[in-house]
Motif scaffolding. Structure first.
Motif, short mmCIF file in Angstrom:
data_model
loop_
_atom_site.label_atom_id
_atom_site.label_comp_id
_atom_site.label_asym_id
_atom_site.label_seq_id
_atom_site.Cartn_x
_atom_site.Cartn_y
_atom_site.Cartn_z
N SER A 43 0.84 -1.21 0.00
CA SER A 43 0.00 0.00 0.00
C SER A 43 0.87 1.25 0.00
O SER A 43 0.56 2.23 -0.67
CB SER A 43 -0.93 0.01 1.21
N MET A 44 1.96 1.21 0.74
CA MET A 44 2.87 2.35 0.77
C MET A 44 3.52 2.56 -0.60
O MET A 44 3.62 3.69 -1.09
CB MET A 44 3.95 2.12 1.82
N ILE A 45 3.92 1.48 -1.25
CA ILE A 45 4.52 1.58 -2.59
C ILE A 45 3.49 2.12 -3.58
O ILE A 45 3.80 2.98 -4.41
CB ILE A 45 5.07 0.21 -3.03
N ALA A 46 2.26 1.64 -3.48
CA ALA A 46 1.20 2.12 -4.38
C ALA A 46 0.92 3.60 -4.14
O ALA A 46 0.70 4.36 -5.09
CB ALA A 46 -0.07 1.30 -4.18
N PHE A 47 0.94 4.03 -2.88
CA PHE A 47 0.76 5.45 -2.57
C PHE A 47 1.84 6.28 -3.23
O PHE A 47 1.57 7.32 -3.84
CB PHE A 47 0.77 5.66 -1.05
N LEU A 48 3.09 5.85 -3.10
CA LEU A 48 4.20 6.60 -3.70
C LEU A 48 4.09 6.62 -5.22
O LEU A 48 4.36 7.65 -5.85
CB LEU A 48 5.53 6.00 -3.26
N LEU A 49 3.68 5.50 -5.82
CA LEU A 49 3.49 5.48 -7.28
C LEU A 49 2.39 6.45 -7.70
O LEU A 49 2.54 7.17 -8.69
CB LEU A 49 3.15 4.06 -7.75
N GLY A 50 1.29 6.47 -6.98
CA GLY A 50 0.21 7.39 -7.29
C GLY A 50 0.63 8.84 -7.13
O GLY A 50 0.29 9.69 -7.95
N ALA A 51 1.38 9.12 -6.08
CA ALA A 51 1.84 10.48 -5.85
C ALA A 51 2.81 10.93 -6.94
O ALA A 51 2.71 12.04 -7.46
CB ALA A 51 2.51 10.58 -4.48
N LEU A 52 3.73 10.05 -7.31
CA LEU A 52 4.67 10.39 -8.37
C LEU A 52 3.97 10.56 -9.72
O LEU A 52 4.32 11.45 -10.50
CB LEU A 52 5.76 9.33 -8.47
N THR A 53 2.98 9.73 -9.98
CA THR A 53 2.21 9.87 -11.22
C THR A 53 1.47 11.20 -11.23
O THR A 53 1.42 11.88 -12.26
CB THR A 53 1.21 8.71 -11.37
N SER A 54 0.91 11.59 -10.11
CA SER A 54 0.19 12.85 -10.03
C SER A 54 1.13 14.04 -10.23
O SER A 54 0.81 14.98 -10.96
CB SER A 54 -0.52 12.97 -8.69
N VAL A 55 2.29 14.00 -9.61
CA VAL A 55 3.26 15.08 -9.76
C VAL A 55 3.75 15.14 -11.21
O VAL A 55 3.85 16.22 -11.79
CB VAL A 55 4.44 14.88 -8.78
N MET A 56 4.03 13.97 -11.80
CA MET A 56 4.47 13.94 -13.19
C MET A 56 3.37 14.47 -14.12
O MET A 56 3.64 15.24 -15.05
CB MET A 56 4.83 12.51 -13.61
N SER A 57 2.13 14.11 -13.84
CA SER A 57 1.02 14.60 -14.66
C SER A 57 0.87 16.10 -14.53
O SER A 57 0.61 16.79 -15.53
CB SER A 57 -0.29 13.92 -14.24
N GLY A 58 1.02 16.63 -13.35
CA GLY A 58 0.95 18.08 -13.16
C GLY A 58 2.06 18.80 -13.90
O GLY A 58 1.83 19.82 -14.55
N TYR A 59 3.27 18.26 -13.84
CA TYR A 59 4.39 18.87 -14.53
C TYR A 59 4.19 18.83 -16.04
O TYR A 59 4.34 19.85 -16.73
CB TYR A 59 5.69 18.17 -14.14
N LEU A 60 3.85 17.66 -16.57
CA LEU A 60 3.64 17.54 -18.01
C LEU A 60 2.46 18.39 -18.47
O LEU A 60 2.51 19.00 -19.54
CB LEU A 60 3.42 16.08 -18.40
N GLY A 61 1.41 18.43 -17.67
CA GLY A 61 0.25 19.24 -18.02
C GLY A 61 0.59 20.71 -18.11
O GLY A 61 0.15 21.41 -19.04
N MET A 62 1.39 21.19 -17.18
CA MET A 62 1.79 22.60 -17.22
C MET A 62 2.71 22.89 -18.40
O MET A 62 2.60 23.94 -19.04
CB MET A 62 2.47 23.01 -15.91
N ARG A 63 3.59 21.96 -18.72
CA ARG A 63 4.47 22.16 -19.88
C ARG A 63 3.66 22.21 -21.17
O ARG A 63 3.86 23.11 -22.00
CB ARG A 63 5.51 21.04 -19.97
N VAL A 64 2.76 21.26 -21.35
CA VAL A 64 1.95 21.23 -22.56
C VAL A 64 1.06 22.46 -22.63
O VAL A 64 0.91 23.08 -23.70
CB VAL A 64 1.12 19.93 -22.63
N ALA A 65 0.47 22.85 -21.52
CA ALA A 65 -0.41 24.02 -21.51
C ALA A 65 0.35 25.29 -21.85
O ALA A 65 -0.17 26.15 -22.58
CB ALA A 65 -1.07 24.16 -20.14
N THR A 66 1.57 25.41 -21.39
CA THR A 66 2.36 26.60 -21.69
C THR A 66 2.64 26.70 -23.18
O THR A 66 2.45 27.75 -23.81
CB THR A 66 3.68 26.58 -20.90
N PHE A 67 3.10 25.61 -23.77
CA PHE A 67 3.37 25.62 -25.21
C PHE A 67 2.08 25.81 -26.01
O PHE A 67 2.07 26.52 -27.02
CB PHE A 67 4.07 24.33 -25.64
N ALA A 68 1.02 25.17 -25.58
CA ALA A 68 -0.25 25.28 -26.30
C ALA A 68 -0.80 26.71 -26.23
O ALA A 68 -1.34 27.21 -27.23
CB ALA A 68 -1.27 24.31 -25.71
#
Length: 182
Positions: A43-68
């Motif tokens: 459960s702890m590993i899954a939590f960390l994976l979910g958190a990292l995925t969320s942070v990565m999604s936020g970063y990629l989303g902001m990058r794409v939104a800026t260029f767009a």
């Protein structure tokens, strides 16, 4: 992020006193399920994976939104229709990118955890719920943090108008004052 993961591990592990022995399943007492310590660790590993995925999604989303946004502004010089097409396509691409990356990480996590859990589906899905908790926790903190920074910028701009230009509070001549006309 790591602190919350440790808290999750401590709560889930202490539920059965950090047991390392298999226990009867709650949904089928005739079967033996994985130990509580393993469920807490996964459960702890899954939590960390979910958190990292969320942070990565936020970063990629902001990058794409800026260029767009920059490309949409350039296309707006040629017409509203062309700008709309660029904005719509970039928003769709960003949405598919973020949703598919989250589903891919979840798919990989379920398959990797499944190697350990085998036919103990209850334990597998109990441990994989940490993925959603991690993702939503980071999204919540990102939203709260963004709101704090926005409020700080608004207060700072309002103070500049009052202090440097001697403009009264909530005066429409101050560009930082929200008038509600937008």
């Amino acid at each position: 992020m790591a602190g919350f993961a440790v808290v999750i591990f401590m709560f889930l592990g202490s539920a059965q006193r950090f047991s390392t022995r298999p226990e009867p399943c709650t949904y089928d007492p005739a079967r033996m399920c994985r130990p509580a310590l393993a469920n807490a660790a996964f459960s702890m590993i899954a939590f960390l994976l979910g958190a990292l995925t969320s942070v990565m999604s936020g970063y990629l989303g902001m990058r794409v939104a800026t260029f767009a946004n920059a490309r949409t502004a350039l296309e707006a010089r040629r017409g509203v229709g062309r700008a709309f097409v660029v904005a719509f396509r970039s928003g769709a691409a960003m949405g598919f990118l973020l949703a598919s990356s989250a589903l891919f990480v979840l798919y990989v996590a379920i398959n990797l955890f499944g190697v350990y859990y085998g036919d103990d589906w209850g334990g597998l899905y109990e441990s994989i719920t940490g993925y959603g908790l991690g993702g939503s926790s980071m999204a919540l903190f990102g939203r709260v943090g963004g709101g704090i920074y926005t409020k700080a910028a608004d207060v700072g701009a309002d103070l500049v108008g009052k202090v440097e230009r001697n403009i009264p509070e909530d005066d429409p001549r101050n560009p930082a004052v929200r008038t509600g006309n937008y």
